[in-house]
Design a protein around this motif. Structure first.
Motif, mmCIF file in Angstrom:
data_model
loop_
_atom_site.group_PDB
_atom_site.id
_atom_site.type_symbol
_atom_site.label_atom_id
_atom_site.label_comp_id
_atom_site.label_asym_id
_atom_site.label_seq_id
_atom_site.Cartn_x
_atom_site.Cartn_y
_atom_site.Cartn_z
ATOM 1 N N HIS A 204 0.703 -1.235 0.018
ATOM 2 C CA HIS A 204 0.022 0.155 0.164
ATOM 3 C C HIS A 204 1.032 1.275 -0.014
ATOM 4 N N LEU A 205 0.692 2.140 -0.907
ATOM 5 C CA LEU A 205 1.452 3.271 -1.225
ATOM 6 C C LEU A 205 0.755 4.547 -1.019
ATOM 7 N N GLY A 206 1.063 5.274 -0.259
ATOM 8 C CA GLY A 206 0.399 6.762 0.107
ATOM 9 C C GLY A 206 1.096 7.692 -0.572
ATOM 10 N N VAL A 207 0.473 8.617 -1.321
ATOM 11 C CA VAL A 207 1.148 9.862 -1.902
ATOM 12 C C VAL A 207 0.320 11.072 -0.928
ATOM 13 N N ILE A 208 1.264 11.766 -0.217
ATOM 14 C CA ILE A 208 0.497 12.576 0.785
ATOM 15 C C ILE A 208 0.975 14.258 0.510
ATOM 16 N N HIS A 209 -0.210 14.927 0.678
ATOM 17 C CA HIS A 209 0.279 16.429 0.454
ATOM 18 C C HIS A 209 -0.723 17.198 1.342
ATOM 19 N N THR A 210 -0.343 17.525 2.524
ATOM 20 C CA THR A 210 -1.428 18.372 3.464
ATOM 21 C C THR A 210 -1.155 19.565 3.398
ATOM 22 N N ALA A 211 -2.228 20.356 3.710
ATOM 23 C CA ALA A 211 -2.241 22.036 3.565
ATOM 24 C C ALA A 211 -0.826 22.472 4.553
ATOM 25 N N PRO A 212 -0.263 23.368 4.073
ATOM 26 C CA PRO A 212 0.680 23.953 4.859
ATOM 27 C C PRO A 212 0.073 25.218 6.100
ATOM 28 N N PRO A 213 1.019 25.243 6.901
ATOM 29 C CA PRO A 213 0.592 26.095 8.147
ATOM 30 C C PRO A 213 0.203 27.399 7.643
ATOM 31 N N GLN A 214 0.660 28.037 6.404
ATOM 32 C CA GLN A 214 0.192 29.333 6.034
ATOM 33 C C GLN A 214 -1.390 29.426 5.875
ATOM 34 N N MET A 215 -1.782 28.240 5.230
ATOM 35 C CA MET A 215 -3.328 28.271 5.077
ATOM 36 C C MET A 215 -4.123 28.153 6.445
ATOM 37 N N GLY A 216 -3.534 28.218 7.511
ATOM 38 C CA GLY A 216 -4.489 28.339 8.838
ATOM 39 C C GLY A 216 -4.011 27.042 9.775
ATOM 40 N N ALA A 217 -4.329 26.818 10.989
ATOM 41 C CA ALA A 217 -4.081 25.728 11.937
ATOM 42 C C ALA A 217 -5.191 24.947 11.303
ATOM 43 N N GLU A 218 -6.442 25.460 11.182
ATOM 44 C CA GLU A 218 -7.787 24.570 11.180
ATOM 45 C C GLU A 218 -7.479 23.731 9.625
ATOM 46 N N SER A 219 -7.174 24.143 8.622
ATOM 47 C CA SER A 219 -6.747 23.483 7.625
ATOM 48 C C SER A 219 -5.610 22.319 7.598
ATOM 49 N N TRP A 220 -4.726 22.826 8.149
ATOM 50 C CA TRP A 220 -3.499 22.202 8.284
ATOM 51 C C TRP A 220 -3.704 20.823 9.422
ATOM 52 N N THR A 221 -4.593 21.029 10.377
ATOM 53 C CA THR A 221 -5.046 19.825 11.240
ATOM 54 C C THR A 221 -6.084 19.075 10.647
ATOM 55 N N ALA A 222 -7.081 19.616 9.932
ATOM 56 C CA ALA A 222 -8.149 18.999 9.258
ATOM 57 C C ALA A 222 -7.507 17.862 7.923
ATOM 58 N N ASP A 223 -6.503 18.262 7.274
ATOM 59 C CA ASP A 223 -6.129 17.681 6.275
ATOM 60 C C ASP A 223 -5.198 16.509 7.028
ATOM 61 N N ALA A 224 -4.407 17.042 7.929
ATOM 62 C CA ALA A 224 -3.835 15.622 8.369
ATOM 63 C C ALA A 224 -4.646 14.558 9.096
ATOM 64 N N ALA A 225 -5.804 14.857 9.779
ATOM 65 C CA ALA A 225 -6.843 14.029 10.187
ATOM 66 C C ALA A 225 -7.366 13.353 9.105
ATOM 67 N N ALA A 226 -7.651 13.833 8.131
ATOM 68 C CA ALA A 226 -8.025 13.264 6.808
ATOM 69 C C ALA A 226 -6.842 12.035 6.052
ATOM 70 N N VAL A 227 -5.712 12.356 6.206
ATOM 71 C CA VAL A 227 -4.835 11.466 5.806
ATOM 72 C C VAL A 227 -4.821 10.161 6.816
ATOM 73 N N GLY A 228 -4.776 10.618 7.782
ATOM 74 C CA GLY A 228 -4.896 9.465 9.208
ATOM 75 C C GLY A 228 -5.980 8.573 8.724
#
Length: 310
Positions: A204-228
């Protein structure tokens, strides 16, 4: 007069050093704070540099102490400086010897191509070095067209993912047949999970690109949770994640991703940014969850490993 002259700067260094070190310690121990604001995410990026404010505080203490104690304090400060600098020194060449005898290996080249601006010839050159798959972030329609004419797809004829305007596109190219298993919905950039089989071993190979902190802590956190959630498979098969996580190992999002201990980081301490390809240095990492047997290698721009890293 000389003593008074140095005590003023000494107090400044001591207070500043203690305050900065205490702040980094809090950020390291209470990582949920990172999710409150982008500035806190940025501040947490300095956690690996904790020794620097401690060194500043020690220098301030040297200036404050009486003459008979300064030599001892200066000696201890030099020791602290050496301890602080040690993790920043280049590490020895790694043998890449796996802890268990591998049944198969997987080599992945990962690159954030920064709005499709990468040099395809350079990617092709790197891909000749035994690479099984190429993970690309920020794939644009123009870059996809260039791929079609470059000849790279002749060596990597199988692909999943999408090209999008801006930085949202994510794509996986593979020498072997690849099947899309899952992808994130509602994230700033595309993230995908696919399967492929190399020399009889399924990955299983995942290609990950989550939101950077510059887009806000909410997007940064939500994207990481979606990847998890995307990679929380009910399977013990091999899982390798590569890409642009926009986080370091000490950040809350990476701590959460690896909280259950099944994922292991593939980046060596002191690892440097990778080579060329138009990739941005710094945020790209790799993590893996191996089943007993196979070893993994990742050519991601930053390697963090106890697994097998290139």
């Amino acid at each position: 007069m000389t003593g008074r002259a140095v005590r003023g700067p000494g107090w400044v260094l001591l207070v500043l050093g203690v305050l900065c070190a205490a702040s980094l310690l809090v950020l390291r121990q209470v990582t949920v704070i990172h999710t409150w604001h982008g500035y806190l995410i940025a501040a947490a990026s300095f956690i690996p540099m904790l020794g620097v404010p401690l060194l500043v505080a020690a220098l301030g203490l040297v200036l404050l102490l009486r003459a008979r104690w300064r030599l001892l304090a200066a000696t201890l400060t030099l020791v602290l400086a050496a301890v602080t600098a040690w993790p920043m020194l280049p590490g020895p060449e790694r043998s890449d010897t796996p802890q268990v005898a591998p049944e198969g290996t997987l080599t992945v080249l990962s690159s954030n191509i920064e709005y499709g601006g990468a040099d395809i010839d350079e990617i092709s050159r790197l891909a000749e070095q035994g690479v099984d798959a190429i993970a690309l972030q920020e794939v644009t329609p123009e870059f996809e067209e260039a791929l079609e004419t470059s000849g790279l797809l002749e060596a990597f004829p199988h692909r999943v993912g999408t090209a999008r305007d801006g930085a949202a596109g994510t794509m996986l190219l593979s020498r072997t047949p690849v099947e899309l298993v899952d992808s994130t919905a509602g994230t700033v950039f595309d993230n995908l999970l696919a399967t492929t089989t190399i020399d009889g071993t399924r990955w299983h190979l995942g290609v990950i690109h989550t939101a950077p902190p510059q887009m806000g802590a909410e997007s940064w956190t939500a994207d990481a949770a979606a990847v998890g959630e995307m990679v929380s498979l009910d399977t013990e098969e091999n899982l390798l994640l590569v890409g642009d996580f926009n986080a370091i190992a000490q950040h809350h999002t990476m701590r959460e991703l690896m909280a259950d201990g099944s994922l292991r980081s593939l980046a060596a301490p002191g690892g440097a940014a990778g080579r060329g390809c138009g990739s941005r240095p710094g945020p790209s990492v790799a993590a893996c969850r191996p089943s007993p047997g196979p070893a993994m290698r990742s050519s991601a721009p930053v390697a963090r490993a106890p697994c097998r890293a290139a």
